[in-house]
Design a protein around this motif. Sequence first.
Motif, PDB file in Angstrom:
ATOM      1  N   SER A 126      -3.740 -18.790 -27.113  1.00  0.00           N
ATOM      2  CA  SER A 126      -4.784 -19.674 -27.618  1.00  0.00           C
ATOM      3  C   SER A 126      -4.250 -21.000 -28.148  1.00  0.00           C
ATOM      4  N   VAL A 127      -2.937 -21.075 -28.421  1.00  0.00           N
ATOM      5  CA  VAL A 127      -2.383 -22.308 -28.984  1.00  0.00           C
ATOM      6  C   VAL A 127      -1.352 -22.960 -28.074  1.00  0.00           C
ATOM      7  N   LYS A 128      -1.027 -22.328 -26.971  1.00  0.00           N
ATOM      8  CA  LYS A 128      -0.030 -22.895 -26.054  1.00  0.00           C
ATOM      9  C   LYS A 128      -0.453 -24.282 -25.591  1.00  0.00           C
ATOM     10  N   GLY A 129       0.493 -25.208 -25.632  1.00  0.00           N
ATOM     11  CA  GLY A 129       0.211 -26.577 -25.224  1.00  0.00           C
ATOM     12  C   GLY A 129      -0.362 -27.447 -26.319  1.00  0.00           C
ATOM     13  N   ARG A 130      -0.769 -26.821 -27.424  1.00  0.00           N
ATOM     14  CA  ARG A 130      -1.333 -27.599 -28.543  1.00  0.00           C
ATOM     15  C   ARG A 130      -0.455 -27.518 -29.801  1.00  0.00           C
ATOM     16  N   PHE A 131       0.163 -26.369 -30.021  1.00  0.00           N
ATOM     17  CA  PHE A 131       0.983 -26.163 -31.208  1.00  0.00           C
ATOM     18  C   PHE A 131       2.453 -26.123 -30.817  1.00  0.00           C
ATOM     19  N   THR A 132       3.299 -26.599 -31.734  1.00  0.00           N
ATOM     20  CA  THR A 132       4.742 -26.543 -31.537  1.00  0.00           C
ATOM     21  C   THR A 132       5.416 -26.056 -32.808  1.00  0.00           C
ATOM     22  N   ILE A 133       6.239 -25.030 -32.667  1.00  0.00           N
ATOM     23  CA  ILE A 133       6.998 -24.518 -33.803  1.00  0.00           C
ATOM     24  C   ILE A 133       8.431 -25.030 -33.690  1.00  0.00           C
ATOM     25  N   SER A 134       9.006 -25.366 -34.837  1.00  0.00           N
ATOM     26  CA  SER A 134      10.385 -25.842 -34.862  1.00  0.00           C
ATOM     27  C   SER A 134      11.038 -25.419 -36.162  1.00  0.00           C
ATOM     28  N   ARG A 135      12.351 -25.329 -36.152  1.00  0.00           N
ATOM     29  CA  ARG A 135      13.051 -24.963 -37.381  1.00  0.00           C
ATOM     30  C   ARG A 135      14.206 -25.926 -37.623  1.00  0.00           C
ATOM     31  N   ASP A 136      14.448 -26.181 -38.898  1.00  0.00           N
ATOM     32  CA  ASP A 136      15.552 -27.026 -39.321  1.00  0.00           C
ATOM     33  C   ASP A 136      16.506 -26.139 -40.106  1.00  0.00           C
ATOM     34  N   ASN A 137      17.596 -25.757 -39.482  1.00  0.00           N
ATOM     35  CA  ASN A 137      18.515 -24.823 -40.119  1.00  0.00           C
ATOM     36  C   ASN A 137      19.274 -25.440 -41.294  1.00  0.00           C
ATOM     37  N   ALA A 138      19.344 -26.749 -41.345  1.00  0.00           N
ATOM     38  CA  ALA A 138      20.013 -27.413 -42.469  1.00  0.00           C
ATOM     39  C   ALA A 138      19.133 -27.411 -43.714  1.00  0.00           C
ATOM     40  N   LYS A 139      17.819 -27.462 -43.490  1.00  0.00           N
ATOM     41  CA  LYS A 139      16.874 -27.520 -44.615  1.00  0.00           C
ATOM     42  C   LYS A 139      16.216 -26.175 -44.903  1.00  0.00           C
ATOM     43  N   ASN A 140      16.475 -25.180 -44.050  1.00  0.00           N
ATOM     44  CA  ASN A 140      15.850 -23.862 -44.203  1.00  0.00           C
ATOM     45  C   ASN A 140      14.325 -23.959 -44.149  1.00  0.00           C
ATOM     46  N   THR A 141      13.844 -24.753 -43.208  1.00  0.00           N
ATOM     47  CA  THR A 141      12.403 -24.922 -43.064  1.00  0.00           C
ATOM     48  C   THR A 141      11.969 -24.659 -41.618  1.00  0.00           C
ATOM     49  N   VAL A 142      10.748 -24.236 -41.474  1.00  0.00           N
ATOM     50  CA  VAL A 142      10.136 -24.077 -40.162  1.00  0.00           C
ATOM     51  C   VAL A 142       8.778 -24.756 -40.197  1.00  0.00           C
ATOM     52  N   ASP A 143       8.514 -25.591 -39.217  1.00  0.00           N
ATOM     53  CA  ASP A 143       7.279 -26.356 -39.166  1.00  0.00           C
ATOM     54  C   ASP A 143       6.395 -25.898 -38.013  1.00  0.00           C
ATOM     55  N   LEU A 144       5.116 -26.145 -38.177  1.00  0.00           N
ATOM     56  CA  LEU A 144       4.153 -25.888 -37.112  1.00  0.00           C
ATOM     57  C   LEU A 144       3.337 -27.160 -36.926  1.00  0.00           C
ATOM     58  N   GLN A 145       3.576 -27.853 -35.830  1.00  0.00           N
ATOM     59  CA  GLN A 145       2.801 -29.038 -35.495  1.00  0.00           C
ATOM     60  C   GLN A 145       1.585 -28.600 -34.703  1.00  0.00           C
ATOM     61  N   MET A 146       0.416 -28.909 -35.211  1.00  0.00           N
ATOM     62  CA  MET A 146      -0.827 -28.477 -34.587  1.00  0.00           C
ATOM     63  C   MET A 146      -1.604 -29.694 -34.117  1.00  0.00           C
ATOM     64  N   ASN A 147      -1.773 -29.820 -32.830  1.00  0.00           N
ATOM     65  CA  ASN A 147      -2.511 -30.934 -32.229  1.00  0.00           C
ATOM     66  C   ASN A 147      -3.803 -30.428 -31.591  1.00  0.00           C
ATOM     67  N   SER A 148      -4.706 -31.359 -31.343  1.00  0.00           N
ATOM     68  CA  SER A 148      -5.983 -31.035 -30.689  1.00  0.00           C
ATOM     69  C   SER A 148      -6.647 -29.827 -31.342  1.00  0.00           C
ATOM     70  N   LEU A 149      -6.744 -29.873 -32.653  1.00  0.00           N
ATOM     71  CA  LEU A 149      -7.283 -28.733 -33.396  1.00  0.00           C
ATOM     72  C   LEU A 149      -8.751 -28.485 -33.067  1.00  0.00           C
ATOM     73  N   LYS A 150      -9.103 -27.207 -33.077  1.00  0.00           N
ATOM     74  CA  LYS A 150     -10.460 -26.773 -32.767  1.00  0.00           C
ATOM     75  C   LYS A 150     -11.034 -26.025 -33.974  1.00  0.00           C
ATOM     76  N   PRO A 151     -12.334 -25.941 -34.068  1.00  0.00           N
ATOM     77  CA  PRO A 151     -12.934 -25.183 -35.172  1.00  0.00           C
ATOM     78  C   PRO A 151     -12.432 -23.741 -35.231  1.00  0.00           C
ATOM     79  N   GLU A 152     -12.148 -23.148 -34.089  1.00  0.00           N
ATOM     80  CA  GLU A 152     -11.674 -21.763 -34.069  1.00  0.00           C
ATOM     81  C   GLU A 152     -10.243 -21.612 -34.567  1.00  0.00           C
ATOM     82  N   ASP A 153      -9.560 -22.720 -34.851  1.00  0.00           N
ATOM     83  CA  ASP A 153      -8.240 -22.665 -35.482  1.00  0.00           C
ATOM     84  C   ASP A 153      -8.346 -22.508 -36.998  1.00  0.00           C
ATOM     85  N   THR A 154      -9.546 -22.587 -37.513  1.00  0.00           N
ATOM     86  CA  THR A 154      -9.761 -22.422 -38.951  1.00  0.00           C
ATOM     87  C   THR A 154      -9.327 -21.034 -39.402  1.00  0.00           C
TER      88      THR A 154
END
Length: 115
Positions: free
Chosen positions: A62-90
């Motif tokens: 349901s999120v392929k092509g719209r969301f991107t997960i990434s991690r920064d091993n130096a900062k110990n963080t993982v991000d989720l970039q969410m594009n083209s959001l839909k109401p059903e992503d609520t």
Amino acid sequence: QVHVVESGGGLVAPGESLRLSCAASKSIFSLYPMGWYRQAPGKQRELVATITTGGNTNYANSVKGRFTISRDNAKNTVDLQMNSLKPEDTAVYYCRAGYDFRAYWGQGIQVTVSA
């Protein structure tokens, strides 16, 4: 002390973007895969995206092509970039470190997509 803390949620209009971030203790971040999950009202918690320590990713259809997960091993963080959001992503979005049999969860953060 182990911690997993999400940030970046909020209210956006359909079609807009939002970026979630998760900070985890170094002791678990360096050892475990990280993932984002979500739970909408009245529904079960579901996988959104995961990323291994080596950077391999997996996404819900349901999120392929719209969301991107990434991690920064130096900062110990993982991000989720969410594009083209839909109401059903609520949903409440949760960050997880670990596996099904041993997991560390964040407290969750609300994402609302509404006009």
